[in-house]
Design an enzyme around this catalytic site. Sequence first.
Site, mmCIF file in Angstrom:
data_model
loop_
_atom_site.group_PDB
_atom_site.id
_atom_site.type_symbol
_atom_site.label_atom_id
_atom_site.label_comp_id
_atom_site.label_asym_id
_atom_site.label_seq_id
_atom_site.Cartn_x
_atom_site.Cartn_y
_atom_site.Cartn_z
ATOM 1 N N SER A 113 -34.242 14.402 -22.931
ATOM 2 C CA SER A 113 -34.054 14.781 -24.327
ATOM 3 C C SER A 113 -34.942 13.919 -25.196
ATOM 4 O O SER A 113 -35.224 12.754 -24.862
ATOM 5 C CB SER A 113 -32.588 14.596 -24.732
ATOM 6 N N SER A 114 -35.357 14.461 -26.330
ATOM 7 C CA SER A 114 -36.189 13.681 -27.252
ATOM 8 C C SER A 114 -35.432 12.514 -27.871
ATOM 9 O O SER A 114 -36.046 11.617 -28.453
ATOM 10 C CB SER A 114 -36.740 14.587 -28.357
ATOM 11 N N CYS A 115 -34.109 12.481 -27.717
ATOM 12 C CA CYS A 115 -33.344 11.369 -28.283
ATOM 13 C C CYS A 115 -33.542 10.076 -27.499
ATOM 14 O O CYS A 115 -33.036 9.025 -27.904
ATOM 15 C CB CYS A 115 -31.857 11.718 -28.354
ATOM 16 N N TYR A 142 -25.677 8.730 -24.938
ATOM 17 C CA TYR A 142 -26.340 9.854 -24.269
ATOM 18 C C TYR A 142 -27.804 9.513 -23.986
ATOM 19 O O TYR A 142 -28.328 9.801 -22.895
ATOM 20 C CB TYR A 142 -26.240 11.099 -25.149
ATOM 21 N N LYS A 146 -30.008 9.365 -20.385
ATOM 22 C CA LYS A 146 -31.225 10.127 -20.122
ATOM 23 C C LYS A 146 -32.411 9.210 -19.808
ATOM 24 O O LYS A 146 -33.269 9.535 -18.972
ATOM 25 C CB LYS A 146 -31.543 11.031 -21.317
ATOM 26 N N HIS A 185 -24.772 21.852 -31.834
ATOM 27 C CA HIS A 185 -25.953 21.290 -32.468
ATOM 28 C C HIS A 185 -26.201 22.005 -33.792
ATOM 29 O O HIS A 185 -25.548 22.989 -34.125
ATOM 30 C CB HIS A 185 -27.160 21.418 -31.538
#
Length: 321
Positions: A113-115, A142, A146, A185
């Site tokens: 994920s881009s997070c 989270y 990842k 989301h």
Amino acid sequence: MRVTRLDRSARTYIAGHRGLVGGAVLRHFQDAGFTSLFTRSSSELDLRDAAAVEAFFAAEKPATVVMAAAKVGGILANRTYPADFISDNLRMQVNVLDAAARHGATNLLFLGSSCIYPKFAEQPIREDSLLTGPLEETNDAYAIAKISGVLQVQALRRQYGVHYISAMPTNLYGPGDNFHPTNSHVLPGLIRRFHEAKQNDAPSVTVWGTGTPRREFLHVDDLARACLFLLENYDAPEPINVGIGSDLSIGELAELVADVVGYRGELQFDSSKPDGTPRKLLDVSKLHDLGWRDEIPLRQGVEQTYAWYLEQVKAGSVRAA
């Protein structure tokens, strides 16, 4: 880098096929001619159970694995259940990736994920921004899970010489999304909120935050295409970003969704709610250099997603207003 066509007849496991991403990957691989695809629902195989995952891989021995299974949610869900997000995702990832390596899977794609990138990373965010600064606190649990998946892919490559890769998608949306009123989301959440406001003739709709953060949105069908493309055209330890290379503000997104839905009331922004990361635009130059581009414009994708949502409401799969 390598370019190799995956064997369409080889056993291919899509983990998380009932989710937004896994479902799209399964559809795309079917359309691409894969004839030995297989899946398991969470009730059939709990990926958090190491012994069960080990037995599954020992019996099935997939040649290719797409790890799309994950516990996901929006800002509220991440803030409310951080222990669940880090624990569940870590266990699923470790179990699947280790079992894949032990039982001879030759190709694996881990979806992150881009997070994973720092909250204040230079924009657009390059892959080498990883681990260079503090994370966004609303979803750091989270994100850490990842990040661990990315590092596990790298470790497996070093130790076993396997062709495993990791890809970091931007914000995703599309048919199969989660439209829960509080745990979704932002984009599906807005679709539901505006639809219900339209049905109830509500004079206004409140959008969380100030509306100023900027986000990039990729249709999940484009991501599915990218997954197969990367498995056949990318082989490096570094994660690779998957996005469209442009963004818009949450306020602009809200206006677009309201227009697609046909809601004509007032938009209000609740600044007491968290904004999250100010901006999160991915640098997708590496992916573009390989020859991949997105194909579904945002408005077209939102229209398609809203049509799918209406079908689910009609079928009773989503509670109507």
